[in-house]
Design an enzyme around this catalytic site. Structure first.
Site, PDB file in Angstrom:
ATOM      1  N   SER A 155       0.866  -1.121   0.010  1.00  0.00           N
ATOM      2  CA  SER A 155       0.161  -0.079   0.231  1.00  0.00           C
ATOM      3  C   SER A 155       0.950   1.136  -0.032  1.00  0.00           C
ATOM      4  O   SER A 155       1.712   1.308   0.922  1.00  0.00           O
ATOM      5  CB  SER A 155      -0.937  -0.041   1.248  1.00  0.00           C
ATOM      6  N   LYS A 181      -0.983  -0.812  -4.561  1.00  0.00           N
ATOM      7  CA  LYS A 181      -2.036  -0.097  -4.109  1.00  0.00           C
ATOM      8  C   LYS A 181      -1.831   1.251  -3.893  1.00  0.00           C
ATOM      9  O   LYS A 181      -0.879   1.711  -3.087  1.00  0.00           O
ATOM     10  CB  LYS A 181      -2.812  -0.560  -2.921  1.00  0.00           C
ATOM     11  N   LYS A 183      -3.068   5.046  -2.461  1.00  0.00           N
ATOM     12  CA  LYS A 183      -3.862   5.758  -1.906  1.00  0.00           C
ATOM     13  C   LYS A 183      -4.160   7.038  -2.720  1.00  0.00           C
ATOM     14  O   LYS A 183      -3.329   7.505  -3.270  1.00  0.00           O
ATOM     15  CB  LYS A 183      -3.236   6.207  -0.509  1.00  0.00           C
ATOM     16  N   ASP A 209      -7.034   3.136  -3.324  1.00  0.00           N
ATOM     17  CA  ASP A 209      -7.834   3.144  -2.142  1.00  0.00           C
ATOM     18  C   ASP A 209      -8.308   4.511  -1.614  1.00  0.00           C
ATOM     19  O   ASP A 209      -7.307   5.363  -1.506  1.00  0.00           O
ATOM     20  CB  ASP A 209      -6.998   2.365  -0.990  1.00  0.00           C
ATOM     21  N   GLU A 234     -11.132   0.638  -3.868  1.00  0.00           N
ATOM     22  CA  GLU A 234     -11.379   0.034  -2.451  1.00  0.00           C
ATOM     23  C   GLU A 234     -12.136   1.316  -1.736  1.00  0.00           C
ATOM     24  O   GLU A 234     -11.575   2.576  -1.766  1.00  0.00           O
ATOM     25  CB  GLU A 234      -9.940  -0.382  -1.678  1.00  0.00           C
ATOM     26  N   ASP A 259     -13.841  -1.779   2.159  1.00  0.00           N
ATOM     27  CA  ASP A 259     -12.870  -2.110   3.524  1.00  0.00           C
ATOM     28  C   ASP A 259     -13.618  -1.529   4.688  1.00  0.00           C
ATOM     29  O   ASP A 259     -14.400  -2.565   5.462  1.00  0.00           O
ATOM     30  CB  ASP A 259     -11.648  -1.259   3.310  1.00  0.00           C
ATOM     31  N   LYS A 283     -10.154  -7.413   7.114  1.00  0.00           N
ATOM     32  CA  LYS A 283      -8.927  -7.297   8.234  1.00  0.00           C
ATOM     33  C   LYS A 283      -9.745  -7.673   9.515  1.00  0.00           C
ATOM     34  O   LYS A 283     -10.704  -7.022   9.851  1.00  0.00           O
ATOM     35  CB  LYS A 283      -9.048  -5.673   8.429  1.00  0.00           C
ATOM     36  N   GLY A 311      -4.338  -4.735   5.740  1.00  0.00           N
ATOM     37  CA  GLY A 311      -3.236  -4.494   6.740  1.00  0.00           C
ATOM     38  C   GLY A 311      -3.700  -3.151   7.453  1.00  0.00           C
ATOM     39  O   GLY A 311      -4.408  -2.228   7.162  1.00  0.00           O
TER      40      GLY A 311
HETATM   41  O1  OSB Z   1      -7.498   1.460   4.213  1.00  0.00           O
HETATM   42  O2  OSB Z   1      -6.228  -0.352   3.984  1.00  0.00           O
HETATM   43  C1  OSB Z   1      -6.348   0.819   4.548  1.00  0.00           C
HETATM   44  C2  OSB Z   1      -3.419   1.335   6.677  1.00  0.00           C
HETATM   45  C3  OSB Z   1      -3.954   1.825   7.982  1.00  0.00           C
HETATM   46  C4  OSB Z   1      -5.221   1.857   7.897  1.00  0.00           C
HETATM   47  C5  OSB Z   1      -6.094   1.822   6.977  1.00  0.00           C
HETATM   48  C6  OSB Z   1      -5.377   1.151   5.820  1.00  0.00           C
HETATM   49  C7  OSB Z   1      -3.982   1.090   5.683  1.00  0.00           C
HETATM   50  C8  OSB Z   1      -3.432   0.616   4.474  1.00  0.00           C
HETATM   51  C9  OSB Z   1      -1.768   0.158   4.673  1.00  0.00           C
HETATM   52  O3  OSB Z   1      -3.779   0.858   3.128  1.00  0.00           O
HETATM   53  C10 OSB Z   1      -2.208  -1.564   4.842  1.00  0.00           C
HETATM   54  C11 OSB Z   1      -0.873  -2.212   5.472  1.00  0.00           C
HETATM   55  O4  OSB Z   1       0.183  -2.203   4.663  1.00  0.00           O
HETATM   56  O5  OSB Z   1      -0.925  -2.727   6.523  1.00  0.00           O
HETATM   57 MG    MG Z   2      -8.495   0.341   2.806  1.00  0.00          MG
END
Ligand code: OSB
Ligand code: MG
Length: 390
Positions: A155, A181, A183, A209, A234, A259, A283, A311
């Protein structure tokens, strides 16, 4: 759909058989873990993880759990300090009122407390670790794993500039990550995705995302992402808006993955039936634990909906457990289960190292990791011990 979890231990055969370990004390350890680089999302910037660890001391050994709540309630309404409060004052008293309680019985005991799924999940993880270690079984085997290693994605946070983003993505691809991925947020979306797609080519698995940063009024704007062949988008819209996601899905060719919205197996079933999503990010922390996560897996598998493991910037403790989950059959897309060094200079367990774009699923008893107590101690900001009274 919600068949009870397989009990780790068989029912006690006649009196005297020790069914489950007895927890004598619970240590709540808060640690501050600096991230290797700031992680920016549409809900804020993280530079350090404020992590709550749950350490159980029982008559048959120990167990570790990790709470995935973030320091600020930006991703969801939960946050670290709140999780610690609810664990100390509302969850643990209900559990420690029982002499012995198995991991699979926690959900029932904690059902009177509404919500607080990340707090509940942290306790369940610790109880599973304790119980499975004592039984000499791995979490992966217990959950029904069918893989010994899992495909990993990464991510990538919102960058200050497109150039910086391209450099970061190229670095991760060099390391072997099997999916990227990005953001996104309004204004830092279409052109960023275009730049990455042009630089990396069509063959790279790419997804985005939004962390709930858009509204249904942005449907035409989001449809501009359709030309980039994304695996999925996402959580474009707010958590509560299942119907709006279903309406948006009809206006995009890019598949919608949820998510934040997916808080339980029941919600997952509704979202799928409403066609609010065609892919689900699982998650365990967000849904109250690994047992509910497995039920979501089963709900999705039965409906032909692929899932992947999300994650929350976990330490090696939560990462170990996520890898066990990601080894289940319907986890057919690479997860946000990245290597330890994507997050931290020093992990609190043995480091998880990427091998050919994959991480190995731990096979040892419980979560299958040993916590490096010296490292935990060096990062500790607060320590609270709750003993069973009497
Ligand atoms: O939306 O998936 C998410 C991290 C913290 C809170 C929300 C998210 C995320 C990530 C990173 O996208 C996921 C990771 O590498 O642990
Ligand atoms: Mg997410």
């Amino acid at each position: 759909m919600s068949q009870p979890a397989t009990p780790v231990f068989p029912a006690p055969a006649g009196g005297g058989a020790r069914a489950v370990p007895r927890v004598e004390a619970v240590e709540l350890v808060r640690i501050a873990m600096p991230l290797v680089a700031p992680f920016r999302t549409s809900f804020g910037v993280q530079t350090e993880r404020d992590v709550l660890l749950v350490h159980l001391l029982g008559d048959a050994g120990e167990g570790w759990g990790e709470c995935v709540a973030m320091q600020e309630p930006g991703y969801s309404s939960e946050y670290t300090e709140g999780a610690q409060q609810v664990i100390e004052h509302h969850l643990l008293p209900r559990i420690l009122a029982r002499d012995r309680i198995g991991a699979a019985e926690l959900e029932g005991a904690l059902a009177p407390v509404r919500g607080h799924r990340m707090a509940k999940a942290a306790l369940e993880m610790a109880w599973l670790d304790l119980e499975l270690r004592a039984a000499g079984r791995s979490l992966a085997e217990y959950l029904g794993a069918v893989r010994t290693e899992v495909d990993c994605g990464v991510s990538v946070g919102i960058a200050d500039t497109t150039e910086e983003l391209l450099e970061t993505v190229a670095g991760y691809l060099d390391q072997g990550y099997r999916r990227i991925k990005l953001k996104i947020e309004p204004g830092l979306d279409i052109e960023r995705v275009r730049a990455v797609r042009e630089r990396c080519g069509r063959q790279v698995l790419l997804q985005v995302d939004a962390n709930a940063a858009y509204t249904l009024d942005d449907a035409d704007h989001l449809a501009r992402l359709d030309e980039f062949d994304l695996l999925l988008i996402e959580q474009p819209l707010p958590e509560e808006q299942l119907l709006a996601h279903a309406k948006l899905a009809r206006r995009l060719t890019t598949p919608i993955c949820l998510d934040e919205s997916i808080t339980s197996a029941a919600v997952a079933a509704e979202a799928i039936e409403m066609r609010a999503c065609s892919i689900v990010n699982i998650k365990p922390g967000r849904v109250g634990g690994y047992l509910e996560a497995r039920r979501i897996h089963d709900v999705c598998a039965a409906r032909g909906v692929p899932v992947w493991c999300g994650g929350m910037l976990e330490t090696g403790i939560g990462r170990a457990a996520n890898l066990a989950l990601a080894a289940l059959p319907d986890f057919t897309l690479p997860g946000d289960t990245s290597a330890s060094d994507r997050y931290f200079r020093q992990d609190i367990t043995q480091a998880f190292v990427l091998e050919n774009g994959r991480l190995r699923v731990p096979t040892g008893p419980g979560l299958g990791v040993e916590v490096r107590r010296d490292v935990v101690d060096s990062l500790t900001t607060r320590r609270t011990v709750i003993r069973r009274d009497g």
